[in-house]
Design a protein around this motif. Structure first.
Motif, mmCIF file in Angstrom:
data_model
loop_
_atom_site.group_PDB
_atom_site.id
_atom_site.type_symbol
_atom_site.label_atom_id
_atom_site.label_comp_id
_atom_site.label_asym_id
_atom_site.label_seq_id
_atom_site.Cartn_x
_atom_site.Cartn_y
_atom_site.Cartn_z
ATOM 1 N N ALA B 81 35.232 0.683 -75.247
ATOM 2 C CA ALA B 81 34.050 0.823 -74.391
ATOM 3 C C ALA B 81 33.190 2.004 -74.851
ATOM 4 O O ALA B 81 31.959 1.936 -74.838
ATOM 5 C CB ALA B 81 34.473 0.998 -72.934
ATOM 6 N N ALA B 82 33.850 3.096 -75.289
ATOM 7 C CA ALA B 82 33.102 4.270 -75.763
ATOM 8 C C ALA B 82 32.263 3.907 -76.984
ATOM 9 O O ALA B 82 31.116 4.326 -77.111
ATOM 10 C CB ALA B 82 34.067 5.404 -76.086
ATOM 11 N N LEU B 83 32.852 3.100 -77.883
ATOM 12 C CA LEU B 83 32.085 2.669 -79.062
ATOM 13 C C LEU B 83 30.896 1.807 -78.663
ATOM 14 O O LEU B 83 29.811 1.939 -79.219
ATOM 15 C CB LEU B 83 32.981 1.872 -80.001
ATOM 16 C CG LEU B 83 33.775 2.622 -81.057
ATOM 17 C CD1 LEU B 83 34.427 1.619 -81.982
ATOM 18 C CD2 LEU B 83 32.900 3.574 -81.839
ATOM 19 N N LYS B 84 31.123 0.930 -77.704
ATOM 20 C CA LYS B 84 30.044 0.060 -77.233
ATOM 21 C C LYS B 84 28.904 0.900 -76.669
ATOM 22 O O LYS B 84 27.747 0.516 -76.759
ATOM 23 C CB LYS B 84 30.573 -0.879 -76.143
ATOM 24 C CG LYS B 84 31.358 -2.056 -76.680
ATOM 25 C CD LYS B 84 30.416 -3.034 -77.331
ATOM 26 C CE LYS B 84 31.011 -4.419 -77.454
ATOM 27 N NZ LYS B 84 30.122 -5.319 -78.199
ATOM 28 N N MET B 85 29.271 2.056 -76.076
ATOM 29 C CA MET B 85 28.241 2.931 -75.519
ATOM 30 C C MET B 85 27.763 3.942 -76.552
ATOM 31 O O MET B 85 27.019 4.860 -76.223
ATOM 32 C CB MET B 85 28.773 3.632 -74.269
ATOM 33 C CG MET B 85 29.045 2.668 -73.123
ATOM 34 S SD MET B 85 29.579 3.487 -71.619
ATOM 35 C CE MET B 85 31.310 3.722 -71.920
ATOM 36 N N ARG B 86 28.267 3.780 -77.790
ATOM 37 C CA ARG B 86 27.875 4.652 -78.903
ATOM 38 C C ARG B 86 28.223 6.113 -78.645
ATOM 39 O O ARG B 86 27.407 7.003 -78.843
ATOM 40 C CB ARG B 86 26.368 4.523 -79.192
ATOM 41 C CG ARG B 86 25.930 3.104 -79.447
ATOM 42 C CD ARG B 86 26.461 2.596 -80.775
ATOM 43 N NE ARG B 86 25.964 1.243 -81.030
ATOM 44 C CZ ARG B 86 26.678 0.128 -80.812
ATOM 45 N NH1 ARG B 86 27.908 0.204 -80.354
ATOM 46 N NH2 ARG B 86 26.168 -1.052 -81.084
#
Lengths: 114, 291
Positions: B81-86
């Motif tokens: 999820a953190a990656l998706k939120m960059r």
């Protein structure tokens, strides 16, 4: 072949997208807490006498299936997935049930007095 | 040539390719573990009364390991999820937490749980000699309470040489609490916290013993399936940890800078595998530790 990112480069749209993911995060934390709680429940129930060992096994497997369902539905995103994935899983379910069914065939075929 | 559909979706499947790939792989994994679990069911159904041990594993340690694996499932999905939120920084920390959880799980298994079993001894007594060892087995008490018969004496083997030396005629065993005090009602059911081995020593003559081994796969169908299934599961945990380490190293930051969604998809696919490994453990834990 090009692989464009599936997120819009428009910053306002990306913000909305990130906001959506943020909403999911709380769900993941809740599921994690539920899984830990169910683990404690499984351990506690295993020290309760349900009358027969078989009953204890049934209860524990029920809780385990519930936990597995949570993991599959939320963590593995199966609650909302594309049709092809469900098709793969229907085949898997069919074959794994067949595999377990073989146990019972073998069980009745086994020439030992019980 | 670039690999197609790592990020964009393929028109006919509606998915990026790795997602289809990992689910096909997980389908084959279901069959692999399905075969082992059906072997477990069959062996267990077929075990004569008293031949499927209960309460030999350390439940608090097993519970802790279960919690660690669940925790790592949460951190890996948060990493994604953190990656998706960059948010690469957050991703890096969540990934590190996941890797550490995996390493702790494996360490507990390989350094503590397994060696403890290798160090424990059990001797199955021949049916005709059971009466001779009634003081350690308490079968009259067990029968009166409708408990399964007790066929084995367990504990710490004092004279290990006896395992291989035919000149030694008996095993000297520091007894487990159940065999030290078999008629105590407190011993009828396993305890949550394992009780330590007592200093009461029993001498068991070899000619009264049907089978005597350390708690190795050769000990019983129970330990054979325990070591096989937890061993294969452990290898999956190891595989997952190695992949996560690769995704956590600076190499992957380069991919992130080039195409963040590609790294996010890689993490999602590895995460699906990791959740599957967690899912297997959800069944392994009660089947071997609790029931």
């Amino acid at each position: 072949m090009n692989n464009p990112p599936d997120i819009s480069q428009d910053p306002s749209e990306h913000e909305e997208y990130a906001h959506n993911v943020q909403k999911h995060v709380r769900g993941y934390l809740i599921v994690g807490a539920l899984l830990l709680a169910f683990t404690a429940i499984t351990v506690a129930l295993s020290y309760v006498d349900f009358g027969a060992r078989k009953a204890n096994i049934a209860v524990a497997m029920l809780v385990a299936t519930l936990k597995a369902g949570l993991v599959a539905a939320i963590f593995m995103h199966l609650a909302a997935e594309k049709r092809l994935i469900y098709r793969i899983l229907i085949f898997t379910g069919f074959f794994v049930l067949g595999l377990f069914w073989l146990i019972f065939l073998a069980w009745y075929d086994y020439p030992v007095f019980r | 040539m670039e690999i197609p559909y790592t990020v964009s979706t393929r028109p006919d499947t509606g998915l990026w390719n790795a997602k289809v790939g990992i689910w096909l792989f997980l389908a084959s994994e279901v069959m692999l573990f399905g075969g082992l679990f059906s072997a477990y069911i069959f062996l267990r159904l077929d075990a004569p009364p008293g031949m499927w041990p209960h309460g030999l594993l350390n439940v608090p340690v097993g519970t802790m390991n279960t919690a660690i694996l669940i925790l790592s499932s949460v951190t890996v999905v948060l990493a994604w999820a953190a990656l998706k939120m960059r948010r690469y920084r957050a991703y890096w920390w969540y990934m590190l937490a996941t890797i550490l959880c995996g390493v702790i799980f494996l360490t507990v298994k390989l350094v503590y749980e397994w060696p403890q079993k290798f160090d424990h001894f059990g001797a199955y007594i021949k049916p005709e000699a059971l009466g001779k060892y009634e003081q350690y087995l308490g079968n009259k008490h067990a029968a009166a309470k409708d408990l399964p018969p007790r066929l084995e004496i367990t504990g710490h083997l004092h004279n290990r040489a006896a395992l291989n030396d035919p000149k030694i005629k008996e095993y000297e065993v520091a007894l487990d609490p159940l065999n030290a005090d078999p008629t105590n009602p407190a011993m009828d059911r396993p305890h949550f916290f394992p009780l330590p081995v007592t200093d009461k020593i029993a001498k068991i003559e070899k000619e009264d013993v049907q089978r005597a081994t350390m708690f190795l796969p050769t000990h019983s169908a129970y330990f054979a399936s325990y070591f096989t299934i937890t061993g294969l599961h452990g290898m999956h945990v190891l595989g997952g940890v190695l992949v996560f380490i690769y995704m956590w190293l600076p190499v992957s930051k380069k991919l992130y800078q080039r195409n963040p969604e590609h790294l996010a998809n890689r993490v999602e696919v590895a995460g699906l595998f990791w959740h599957f490994v967690d899912l297997i453990w959800i069944f392994v834990f009660p089947l071997f530790y609790l029931l």
